[in-house]
Design a protein around this motif. Structure first.
Motif, short mmCIF file in Angstrom:
data_model
loop_
_atom_site.label_atom_id
_atom_site.label_comp_id
_atom_site.label_asym_id
_atom_site.label_seq_id
_atom_site.Cartn_x
_atom_site.Cartn_y
_atom_site.Cartn_z
N HIS A 154 41.05 38.82 31.43
CA HIS A 154 39.48 38.96 32.95
C HIS A 154 39.45 39.73 32.71
O HIS A 154 37.79 39.34 33.06
CB HIS A 154 40.46 38.21 34.12
CG HIS A 154 41.01 36.87 34.39
ND1 HIS A 154 40.74 36.15 34.14
CD2 HIS A 154 41.96 37.19 34.50
CE1 HIS A 154 41.73 34.94 34.33
NE2 HIS A 154 43.26 35.79 34.66
N VAL A 155 39.73 41.04 32.25
CA VAL A 155 38.64 41.87 31.92
C VAL A 155 38.53 42.54 30.64
O VAL A 155 39.74 42.59 30.20
CB VAL A 155 38.42 43.23 33.40
CG1 VAL A 155 39.03 42.43 34.73
CG2 VAL A 155 40.13 43.70 32.91
N ALA A 176 35.75 47.64 38.56
CA ALA A 176 34.69 47.33 38.15
C ALA A 176 32.91 48.49 38.08
O ALA A 176 33.54 49.69 39.12
CB ALA A 176 34.56 46.16 38.88
N PRO A 211 33.35 41.85 33.87
CA PRO A 211 34.50 40.80 33.74
C PRO A 211 34.04 40.23 32.60
O PRO A 211 32.42 40.21 32.40
CB PRO A 211 34.54 39.81 35.12
CG PRO A 211 32.51 40.29 34.67
CD PRO A 211 32.49 41.70 35.11
N PRO A 214 32.17 36.24 33.93
CA PRO A 214 31.46 36.73 35.17
C PRO A 214 31.96 35.21 36.05
O PRO A 214 31.73 35.58 36.97
CB PRO A 214 30.05 37.03 35.13
CG PRO A 214 29.92 37.33 33.69
CD PRO A 214 30.84 37.00 33.03
N TYR A 218 38.70 32.59 38.68
CA TYR A 218 39.50 34.21 38.67
C TYR A 218 38.26 34.46 40.19
O TYR A 218 39.76 35.40 40.62
CB TYR A 218 39.99 34.27 38.05
CG TYR A 218 40.72 35.42 37.99
CD1 TYR A 218 42.00 35.51 38.18
CD2 TYR A 218 40.46 36.59 37.98
CE1 TYR A 218 43.02 36.12 38.27
CE2 TYR A 218 40.86 38.28 38.04
CZ TYR A 218 42.12 37.67 38.38
OH TYR A 218 43.23 39.37 38.41
N TRP A 219 37.50 34.88 39.93
CA TRP A 219 37.18 35.85 40.44
C TRP A 219 36.26 35.74 41.97
O TRP A 219 36.61 36.09 43.14
CB TRP A 219 35.48 36.30 40.25
CG TRP A 219 35.65 36.56 39.05
CD1 TRP A 219 35.87 36.33 37.49
CD2 TRP A 219 36.45 38.18 38.59
NE1 TRP A 219 35.66 37.35 36.23
CE2 TRP A 219 36.36 38.11 36.87
CE3 TRP A 219 37.20 38.44 38.95
CZ2 TRP A 219 36.85 39.43 36.73
CZ3 TRP A 219 37.69 40.31 38.84
CH2 TRP A 219 37.56 40.11 37.48
N SER A 220 36.96 34.26 42.37
CA SER A 220 36.36 34.60 44.09
C SER A 220 38.06 34.31 44.31
O SER A 220 38.08 34.49 46.04
CB SER A 220 36.22 32.24 43.59
OG SER A 220 36.13 31.81 45.48
N PRO A 223 37.62 38.90 44.41
CA PRO A 223 36.34 38.65 44.77
C PRO A 223 35.68 40.70 44.71
O PRO A 223 35.44 41.17 44.22
CB PRO A 223 35.31 38.43 46.20
CG PRO A 223 36.41 38.51 46.89
CD PRO A 223 37.98 38.01 45.62
N LEU A 226 35.23 43.09 42.03
CA LEU A 226 33.96 43.59 40.97
C LEU A 226 33.58 44.30 41.52
O LEU A 226 32.26 45.01 41.12
CB LEU A 226 34.18 42.15 40.89
CG LEU A 226 33.99 41.04 39.33
CD1 LEU A 226 33.58 39.98 38.89
CD2 LEU A 226 34.42 41.93 38.20
#
Length: 905
Positions: A154-155, A176, A211, A214, A218-220, A223, A226
């Motif tokens: 993911h990153v 981040a 990310p 973006p 996954y980022w939900s 959060p 980030l």
């Protein structure tokens, strides 16, 4: 061809079918159109329901949509053996492998269709945040730690390197870009983290990442990895909380962590995999997973372990969508039941056309010894030859223009339509009489008692169905049990009852006109009403078709107006004013500047929802305090739909604080008179059910700004502003000016924006399209009914017109007679159909919950657009006039010699 073959059975049958083909072609075309519609409609409705589900589930944030489980505790470390796409990176398997095996096995054990609708399990672990400082500085924000064995998916690090396990007492973290920038934390820099009991540990920033995608769902779930979160205290500096990634191999050390450790596991739900057929079972499986989750044990610092608990995820959304879809089905069933009766009536008229063309041949066959069964069989064969191929063609067309699987249920109605001409042609005994007056037939008079009984049964059933619907009220049971037969049958029963009334009433004015015109000059003035009484072209079939045609068109127009009016009211309720500013905290200077924007007549600032506790006899419930200047809010909202009731009671001084509460908050308080909000006694002066423009939460309480400090809200921060515009103000220019003051992070919306979103939902858009199609189909059927009625009366009308011309009558008498033939039926249809069309939506509103289409908290009120209703009625009148003109033209070309040869001496 030999003489023998020319007189064989098949050859004679072909000659029989080829003679007078107009009636058969008319019925065939009608069957093709109706079969295409019948085959396409179920597939189109199914596709609309699937789009509704996809729309509703896709609109959820992934964290709300996915099947999510969590627990306080640390996964038991240990190696695992899962391979394939669910395998972990090699560097994480030693610590996380065992937990990964258990989570993968949990997903594999899910029942179908839940297992197929969800993707590969994902998870990460986080600790509560702790204050961090630069060395020698004061507190400078807070830091939370997160562990993800698949972080490399993911990153990617753009500065420094990923965190790794260290031998000293320093913990390496990755941040981040936005989080590192907000804390001014450089790569390699060490800061102190303050743990409990005055203890600290050191954290070194090993690298800065961004990310890989973006837009990844996954980022939900994560959060804060980030972007930082901000807590703005009214009298203090901003406090930023950031989350940093730690090397996943540190998992064993978390067993002695001084802060709470939480693990979150989720199975990504694919909205495209949620289908209408599987949705009810999917909801049931989600509920079962929530109430009895599989066992995945987590270690805690206390003496007991914890287990993962799952939430039902999108179950509520799917259930609400199924309820709305059930309402769509109910409205469509009620709307379609009338046209279905019209279809049968129109086909009956078409079959009467065929029977009329075959009458001479049937009389000849009967005279030569053919039995009634033989005649019925011959007509049935003709019906099959006409109907079956037409139904096949229509079904193929209907299937080609829609998408989805072909089911037996979708083909049932086309099959019945294909067989219906054969049944209608063969069921009654062929009428072998010729030239006899129906009005002088003694058998017809003898059937009066049977007619009365049938009429009483029809009216009684219509009354019982309508009464039952009104008494029962709104229902959403169709989501589980299917279409309610009572709902579906009520419109057709009412239409039949109206037809009974029409057929009983309309001869009365005709008889009066006949008596009035008896002594007048001119034959047509008397002959017209007399012929309409003695030899009417009307009957139950054409009257039913025309009355229902007008009723469906008018009722569909009324429903369209009602739904659109409900959407507009719901949009005004959702936005709360001409303009609403939301989405970001606003400073005092911004609030004042927005109120001074040219075009803004008044403004009301609404504080952010401050969390507080309502204590009711020792029971505590969370709620949100919304602070407003109720005078300003009252001026801005006025009497608009959904306005918050901000009367004098909300500003009255007393021992308790007056509040306006949501339905959920009022339910929590109940009948108690000792409820307190943040320790202060409260009195609920009004309750508002459903959503409001002030808050999206279910539990809230509105307090006047003069009482804010009494319930613990000091220096409230404005998060929403409602604006009333000056009359004639340029909406877009004013919105642009407000947006410039509020900043790009704010959203400035209008009721029109909200209405456009509500109207574009698949359910609302699909229902409106279906109603428009219903108007078009019934208009076509009504036109066909008028044309067929005129064609059926054509021979008798042509004979009279020829005789009138021979007696010296002119074209005026011809026109008058044709008008009298169709005018009584048209007037009946206009009057009774329009009345029924306005009344049917009342029945629908009494039995079907339409709030799912409008997005409002109340059932929409009946709304009639006079212009639209008048246009529909005038359109019907225009179709009637056009068809009558065509019939006049055709009758005027009739030759006297050919007509008179058909009249027996």
């Amino acid at each position: 061809m030999s003489r023998r073959s020319a007189h064989s059975g098949p050859a004679l049958l072909l000659r029989h079918l080829a003679a007078h083909p107009a009636g058969g072609l008319t019925v065939a075309v009608l069957v093709i159109l109706l079969s295409a519609l019948a085959a396409a409609a179920p597939r189109a409705v199914e596709a609309m329901h699937t789009r509704s589900l996809d729309y509703a589930v896709s609109a959820l944030e992934p964290a709300q949509r996915d099947v999510t489980g969590g627990a306080i505790g640390v996964p038991n470390p240990g190696a695992g053996g899962t391979s394939g796409p669910d395998a972990l990176p090699s560097e994480s398997r030693a610590a996380w492998g065992g937990f990964n095996d258990r989570v993968v096995a949990l997903h594999d054990s899910l029942p179908s269709p839940l297992r197929e609708a969800t993707g590969r399990p994902q998870y990460f672990l986080s600790q509560d945040s702790l204050p961090i400082t630069r060395i020698g500085d004061e507190n400078y924000g807070e830091l939370a730690l997160a562990y993800d064995p698949r972080a490399s998916d993911h990153v990617r690090y753009i500065d420094g390197s990923p965190p790794s396990e260290t031998d000293d007492d320093v913990v390496e973290i990755g941040l981040a870009t936005a989080n590192a920038d907000i804390l001014s934390w450089g790569v390699g820099e060490i800061r102190q983290v303050q743990a409990d009991r005055g203890e600290t540990y050191s954290a070194r920033l090993s690298g800065v990442f961004e990310p890989v995608d973006p837009d990844d769902d996954y980022w939900s779930h994560a959060p804060l990895l980030l972007e930082p979160s901000l807590v703005q205290e009214p009298l203090g500096p901003p406090v930023y909380t950031v989350t940093g990634l730690v090397d996943s191999s540190e998992l064993p050390a978390l067993a002695v962590s001084p802060t709470a450790v939480r693990v979150e596991v989720w199975f990504p739900l694919d909205p495209d995999a949620v289908t209408q057929a599987d949705a009810p079972e999917l909801v049931e499986q989600l509920r079962r997973l929530e109430s009895a989750p599989p066992t995945v044990v987590m270690t805690r610092n206390e003496f007991f372990d914890s287990m993962l608990s799952f939430s039902a995820g999108p179950a509520d959304t799917i259930e609400d969508t199924l309820t709305t879809d059930a309402a769509v089905d109910a409205v469509l069933a009620m709307t379609a039941s009338g046209p279905l009766g019209v279809m049968i009536a129109v086909l009956l008229l078409g079959c009467r056309m065929i029977s009329g063309r075959r009458a001479d041949a049937l009389r000849l066959l009967a005279a030569r010894g053919a039995s009634g069964g033989t005649l019925r069989g011959l007509m049935a064969i003709e019906g099959l030859v006409i109907g079956v191929p037409a139904a096949i063609v229509g079904s193929i067309v209907g299937i080609l223009v829609t998408t989805g699987p072909v089911t037996a249920g979708a083909l049932l109605l086309p099959v019945l339509l294909g067989l219906l001409p054969a049944v209608l042609l063969a069921l009654p005994a062929p009428d072998l009489r010729r030239g006899e007056r129906d009005d002088l037939d003694g058998a017809s008079r003898a059937s009066g008692r049977a007619r009365i009984i049938v009429e009483l049964v029809v009216v009684g059933l219509a009354a019982v169905a309508t009464f039952a619907l009104v008494q029962r009220g709104l229902t959403t049971a169709a989501a589980a049990s299917g279409i309610d037969p009572l709902l579906a049958a009520a419109p057709l029963l009412l239409a039949l009852a109206v037809c009974v009334a029409a057929l009983r009433i309309y001869p009365v004015p005709l008889a009066w006109l006949a008596r009035r015109s008896h002594g007048r000059r001119g034959l047509s003035a008397y002959l017209g009403p007399v012929r309409a009484l003695r030899d009417p072209a009307t009957g139950l079939a054409p009257v039913l078709a025309l009355v229902v045609g007008v009723a469906v068109a008018v009722s569909s127009g009324v429903l369209l107006t009602t739904i659109r009016s409900g959407i507009d009211d719901a949009a005004v309720t959702a936005v709360g004013a001409d303009l609403r500013v939301k989405g970001t905290p606003l400073t005092t200077e911004q609030v004042e500047a927005i109120g001074a924007v040219p075009g803004v007549a008044d403004a009301a600032a609404v504080s952010g929802a401050n969390s507080a506790l309502i204590d009711v006899d020792g029971r505590r419930t969370n709620t949100s305090i919304i602070v407003v200047d109720t005078d300003a809010l009252g001026r801005v909202q006025g009497d608009a739909p959904g306005a918050i009731p901000v009367g004098a009671a909300l500003r009255a001084d007393g021992d308790s604080v007056p509040i306006v509460a949501s339905g959920a908050t009022t339910a929590a308080v109940g009948t108690s008179t000792d409820a307190t909000l943040d320790g202060e006694p409260i009195t609920i002066v009004a309750t508002v059910d459903g959503s409001t423009a002030l808050s999206t939460r279910a539990n809230w309480a509105v307090v006047d700004s003069r009482f804010a400090d009494r319930v613990g809200v000091v220096n409230p921060v404005t998060h929403v502003m409602l604006l009333r515009l000056e009359p004639g103000a340029d909406l877009e220019a004013t919105r642009a000016a407000v947006q410039a003051v509020a900043g790009d992070a704010a959203t400035v919306d209008t009721p029109a924006d909200s209405a456009a979103v509500l109207a574009s939902t698949p359910a609302a858009a699909g229902l409106q399209s279906a109603l428009l199609i219903a108007i078009a189909v019934t208009a076509l059927l009504s036109a066909l009914t008028i044309a067929m009625t005129l064609v059926l009366g054509g021979p008798a009308r042509a004979r009279i017109l020829v005789l009138l011309r021979m007696l010296g009558g002119g074209r005026r008498e011809a026109r008058t007679l044709a008008v009298w033939e169709i005018a009584p039926m048209a007037v009946v249809a206009l009057v009774f159909g329009a009345a029924l069309g306005i009344g049917l939506p009342l029945v629908i509103l009494a039995g079907v919950d339409l709030r799912g289409f409008t997005g409002g908290r109340l059932q929409p009120a009946l709304a009639v657009d006079p212009l639209l209703t008048l246009a529909l009625v005038l359109g019907f009148a225009l179709v009637t006039a056009l068809c009558t003109f065509i019939a006049l033209f055709a009758s005027g070309r009739a030759r006297a010699s050919s007509i008179l040869r058909t009249v027996e001496a």
